[in-house]
Design an enzyme around this catalytic site. Structure first.
Site, mmCIF file in Angstrom:
data_model
loop_
_atom_site.group_PDB
_atom_site.id
_atom_site.type_symbol
_atom_site.label_atom_id
_atom_site.label_comp_id
_atom_site.label_asym_id
_atom_site.label_seq_id
_atom_site.Cartn_x
_atom_site.Cartn_y
_atom_site.Cartn_z
ATOM 1 N N ASP A 23 -6.690 3.590 -8.324
ATOM 2 C CA ASP A 23 -6.235 2.863 -7.130
ATOM 3 C C ASP A 23 -6.818 3.611 -5.931
ATOM 4 O OD1 ASP A 23 -4.742 5.155 -6.861
ATOM 5 O OD2 ASP A 23 -2.810 4.146 -6.658
ATOM 6 N N TYR B 104 -6.274 -2.615 -13.216
ATOM 7 C CA TYR B 104 -5.412 -1.492 -12.872
ATOM 8 C C TYR B 104 -4.054 -1.617 -13.582
ATOM 9 C CZ TYR B 104 -1.811 1.088 -10.583
ATOM 10 O OH TYR B 104 -0.726 1.900 -10.393
ATOM 11 N N GLU C 16 5.128 -2.054 -11.711
ATOM 12 C CA GLU C 16 3.696 -2.028 -11.384
ATOM 13 C C GLU C 16 3.282 -3.269 -10.602
ATOM 14 O OE1 GLU C 16 1.547 0.251 -11.430
ATOM 15 O OE2 GLU C 16 2.736 1.750 -12.462
#
Ligand code: SF4
Length: 323
Positions: free
Chosen positions: A144, A126, A43
């Protein structure tokens, strides 16, 4: 654009999207594991970087630092060197600092809730939701650019960012949060693309209020810059300088010295390179060792593989056959 009220998510909508994702998802290395450390690394790498570019880096990074303990024990320079070419190097430094925090303060356990993950350096709204949902199944939606675009077309409304997060959370399939979040992002990346979406292949077209709607936003103007890099070679060593620790861009990374002009110098390579919103036209020229600016260091090939190089320098060294 007509503003529509937010409605409760239909069960069939969720089922259709999850079914499509499970049958069509791209085979990506971080999707083969539930290891929170690996998911976290992926990520962080995926922030501002294309999936295709991340795959190779992720696999190499996981071989080099297979556990959070291995990452915490490594020198920062080695970690940044492994990141070299991916860009946005602050991510590598934050990842390393977070690994040390996990090992030193959390007995090596990657935090298992979105809120606890937010305490780690480099982990924001996020990323915390992505790791918590994918690795631990926490029902936390992510937003996103892909998710935002899908929601705008599906609902036929462009919302302020807070409302996008609310809407994403409303739609989330709570019992399959990790797959759901990845399905929304995958739909945006592969079907509901910003240009020419493939609506006839879309699993949720039935629910879409603006199929094919062009949601492209004006792109910021890009800066064009020229850069002259000097390559000095002495025996089997090349000369590099280290950027200052207070530089806003690429602090502490090693690079070829920059020259003010290339007059009368032998041109070794010309190349293009893009960083954030700047496009560089780069000329690499040969420099006599005695004419090189002071303050740098002669480095062997082995040194070059150990220190963090800027992307431009790595490219220049490859293009000129040094690496
Ligand atoms: Fe996107 Fe088209 Fe699917 Fe609507 S129908 S969500 S615009 S791909």
């Amino acid at each position: 654009m007509k503003i529509l009220p937010i409605k409760a998510p239909p069960t069939e909508f969720r089922a259709a999207l999850l079914r499509w994702y499970r049958a069509n998802r791209r085979d990506l290395p971080w999707r083969k594991t539930r290891d929170p450390y690996a998911i976290w690394v992926s990520e962080i790498m995926l922030q501002q970087t294309r999936v295709a570019a991340v795959i190779e880096y992720f696999e190499r990074f996981m071989q080099q630092f297979p556990t959070v303990e291995a990452l915490a024990a490594a020198d920062e320079d080695r970690v940044v060197a492994a990141w070299s070419g991916l860009g946005y190097y602050r991510r590598a430094r934050s990842l390393h600092a977070a690994a040390r925090k996990i090992v030193n303060e959390l007995r090596g356990n990657v935090p298992n809730t979105r809120v606890a993950l937010l305490e780690l350096p480099g982990v924001g709204r996020y990323t915390s939701a992505a790791i918590a949902s994918i690795a631990y199944g926490e029902p936390a939606a992510v937003v996103d650019g892909n998710v935002e675009r899908v929601l705008e077309r599906l609902d036929g409304v462009a919302r302020p960012v807070e409302q996008v997060w609310t809407r994403a959370q409303e739609l989330l399939a709570p019992k399959a949060a990790g797959d759901w979040n990845q399905a929304m992002m995958e739909l945006g990346a592969t079907v509901c693309t910003s240009v020419a979406p493939l609506c006839d292949q879309c699993p949720v077209q039935t629910w879409c209020r603006l199929p094919g709607h062009d949601v492209r936003k004006a792109q910021p103007a890009r800066n064009k810059k020229e850069l002259i890099c000097g390559l000095a070679v002495r025996g089997k060593k090349v000369y590099l300088r280290q950027r200052g620790k207070d530089e806003s861009l690429l602090p502490l990374m090693w690079e070829l010295p920059h020259l003010e002009s290339s007059d009368n110098a032998k041109v070794l390579a010309r190349m293009k390179h893009s960083i954030t919103n700047s496009d560089y036209a780069i000329v690499v020229v040969a420099v006599e060792p005695k004419a090189i600016p002071k303050g740098g260091k002669w480095m062997s090939i082995a040194d070059l593989l150990r220190v963090p190089l800027t992307g431009i320098t790595r490219k220049a060294l490859r293009r000129t056959g040094v690496l």
